[in-house]
Design an enzyme around this catalytic site. Structure first.
Site, PDB file in Angstrom:
ATOM      1  N   ASP A 168       0.335  -7.656   1.538  1.00  9.84           N
ATOM      2  CA  ASP A 168       0.662  -6.228   1.610  1.00  9.84           C
ATOM      3  C   ASP A 168       2.174  -5.993   1.668  1.00  9.84           C
ATOM      4  O   ASP A 168       2.668  -5.174   2.435  1.00  9.84           O
ATOM      5  CB  ASP A 168      -0.009  -5.569   2.819  1.00  9.84           C
ATOM      6  CG  ASP A 168       0.052  -4.036   2.749  1.00  9.84           C
ATOM      7  OD1 ASP A 168       0.149  -3.492   1.622  1.00  9.84           O
ATOM      8  OD2 ASP A 168       0.020  -3.387   3.808  1.00  9.84           O
ATOM      9  N   SER A 187       4.602   2.649   7.915  1.00 11.16           N
ATOM     10  CA  SER A 187       4.320   1.469   7.088  1.00 11.16           C
ATOM     11  C   SER A 187       5.531   1.089   6.237  1.00 11.16           C
ATOM     12  O   SER A 187       6.099   1.934   5.545  1.00 11.16           O
ATOM     13  CB  SER A 187       3.130   1.737   6.171  1.00 11.16           C
ATOM     14  OG  SER A 187       1.943   1.878   6.915  1.00 11.16           O
ATOM     15  N   HIS A 225       0.815  -1.220   0.000  1.00  8.37           N
ATOM     16  CA  HIS A 225       0.000   0.000   0.000  1.00  8.37           C
ATOM     17  C   HIS A 225       0.849   1.270   0.000  1.00  8.37           C
ATOM     18  O   HIS A 225       0.348   2.348  -0.320  1.00  8.37           O
ATOM     19  CB  HIS A 225      -0.993   0.003   1.174  1.00  8.37           C
ATOM     20  CG  HIS A 225      -0.385   0.294   2.525  1.00  8.37           C
ATOM     21  ND1 HIS A 225      -0.061  -0.698   3.428  1.00  8.37           N
ATOM     22  CD2 HIS A 225      -0.073   1.457   3.124  1.00  8.37           C
ATOM     23  CE1 HIS A 225       0.422  -0.142   4.528  1.00  8.37           C
ATOM     24  NE2 HIS A 225       0.429   1.166   4.363  1.00  8.37           N
TER      25      HIS A 225
END
Length: 350
Positions: free
Chosen positions: A121, A195, A91
């Site tokens: 992911d 992230s 993402h």
């Protein structure tokens, strides 16, 4: 008469005792420093953690005319190899038109997307620079609940930041963020921008890739999730070798049968998996599996946990035949099913 000099042995003994005492004090001081400071693992790991900036085009309507607007998104990544492969989240780089990597030593360079795996992911990037400080790899299978860890990333784009915490839980697999989940949970502060960053142990070794937070406000509330490094390395190797992760695909969704569920639905079995969805034209449909069937065994192994079955199917290569034992109504059956390749972005459980 020869006189013995008793002073020399005494002096030697005193000096030896003093040296031993000083050594013990130094060791204790070093241990106290390591217990009160995270500076050593931080120095080991931070050079390998990078900031990632992506440019994404967005379609907007202005005065009844569609226009493209460019925005800059941010995230983090980890230099996994000396030759420049970087691990991050899918993402973070999704829909990116350009990807810029900012290293801890001040260097900046564009990165090439090697491949990504939306189901976990994860994504792999490649940069071409010399003297890259690749991170030391840990072993997430040896991580225990209660272990102290550090999260390193670029929260809110303010710059590289280190937060500390512990491993709160392992094997979180029903969060609903990814198709395949096996998260490490931590209370270390993880915020937007973290992230793709590093979760490291107190040796500075990578044990996870920070992936998500559980929050009602969008900020850290002490519940963060990271993909274990063992899983991340498997995905990275597959992407580097094949450009993608190839998984087996069955095409059904099922839930665990409990005693309560069996009683409420008057099921003929109080264990196994209850099929609640079949994908059209999938191997499961072709084999005649129907919604309402109860799956008891796959490859002679009891089917009790839908998440374990999901991982089992995914671990098998397309073209593999599996044996499935089930119940329909009051009749039991056995069938062989040939797995196919999981479609891209497939979100079904198996």
């Amino acid at each position: 008469m020869i006189r013995k000099n008793y002073c020399i042995p005494i002096i030697i003994s005193v000096l030896a005792g003093t040296c031993i005492g000083l050594a013990v004090l130094l060791i204790q001081e070093k241990q106290n420093t390591s217990n009160s400071s995270y500076s050593i693992p931080v120095k080991v790991a931070t050079p390998s953690v990078v900031n990632i900036y992506t440019q994404v085009a967005q379609k907007i309507t202005l005065n009844n005319q569609k226009e493209s607007k460019h925005s800059i998104n941010l995230g983090s990544g980890v230099i996994a190899t000396r030759d420049g492969f970087i691990l991050t989240n899918h993402h973070v780089i999704q829909n990116a038109q350009s990807i810029v990597i900012a290293l801890n030593d001040g260097r900046r360079t564009e990165a090439k997307l090697i491949g990504s795996d939306p189901s976990t992911d994860l994504a792999v990037l490649k940069i071409n620079l010399s003297n890259l400080p690749n991170i030391k790899m840990g072993n997430s299978s040896k991580v225990s609940i209660g272990d102290r860890i550090l999260a390193i990333g670029n929260p809110f784009g303010i710059g590289q930041t280190v937060t500390a915490g512990i491993i709160s839980a392992k094997g979180r697999n029903s969060i609903g963020l990814n198709t395949y989940e096996n998260f490490l949970q931590t209370d270390a502060a993880i915020n937007p921008g973290n992230s793709g960053g590093a979760l490291v142990n107190l040796k500075g070794e990578l044990i996870g890739i920070s992936s998500a937070i559980y929050s009602s406000t969008g900020g850290s509330q002490g519940i963060g999730f990271a993909t274990p490094v063992d899983d991340a390395l498997e995905v990275m190797t597959a992407i580097i070798n094949n450009g993608e992760v190839v998984r087996g695909y069955l095409g059904m969704d099922a839930q665990k049968i409990t005693q309560s569920l069996a009683n409420n639905l008057s099921l003929p079995s109080n264990h196994g998996l209850l099929v609640n969805d079949i994908t059209k034209e999938s191997p499961a449909e072709k084999a005649g599996i129907e919604v309402g069937d109860i799956i008891l065994e796959i490859n002679n192994n009891p089917s009790k946990d839908p998440f374990q079955v999901r991982r089992l199917i995914a671990s098998l290569k397309p073209g593999t035949n599996i044996s499935l034992v089930g119940i329909r109504g009051q009749q039991s059956y056995q069938t062989d099913i040939m797995l196919e390749k999981q479609p891209t972005m497939q979100r079904i459980n198996y």
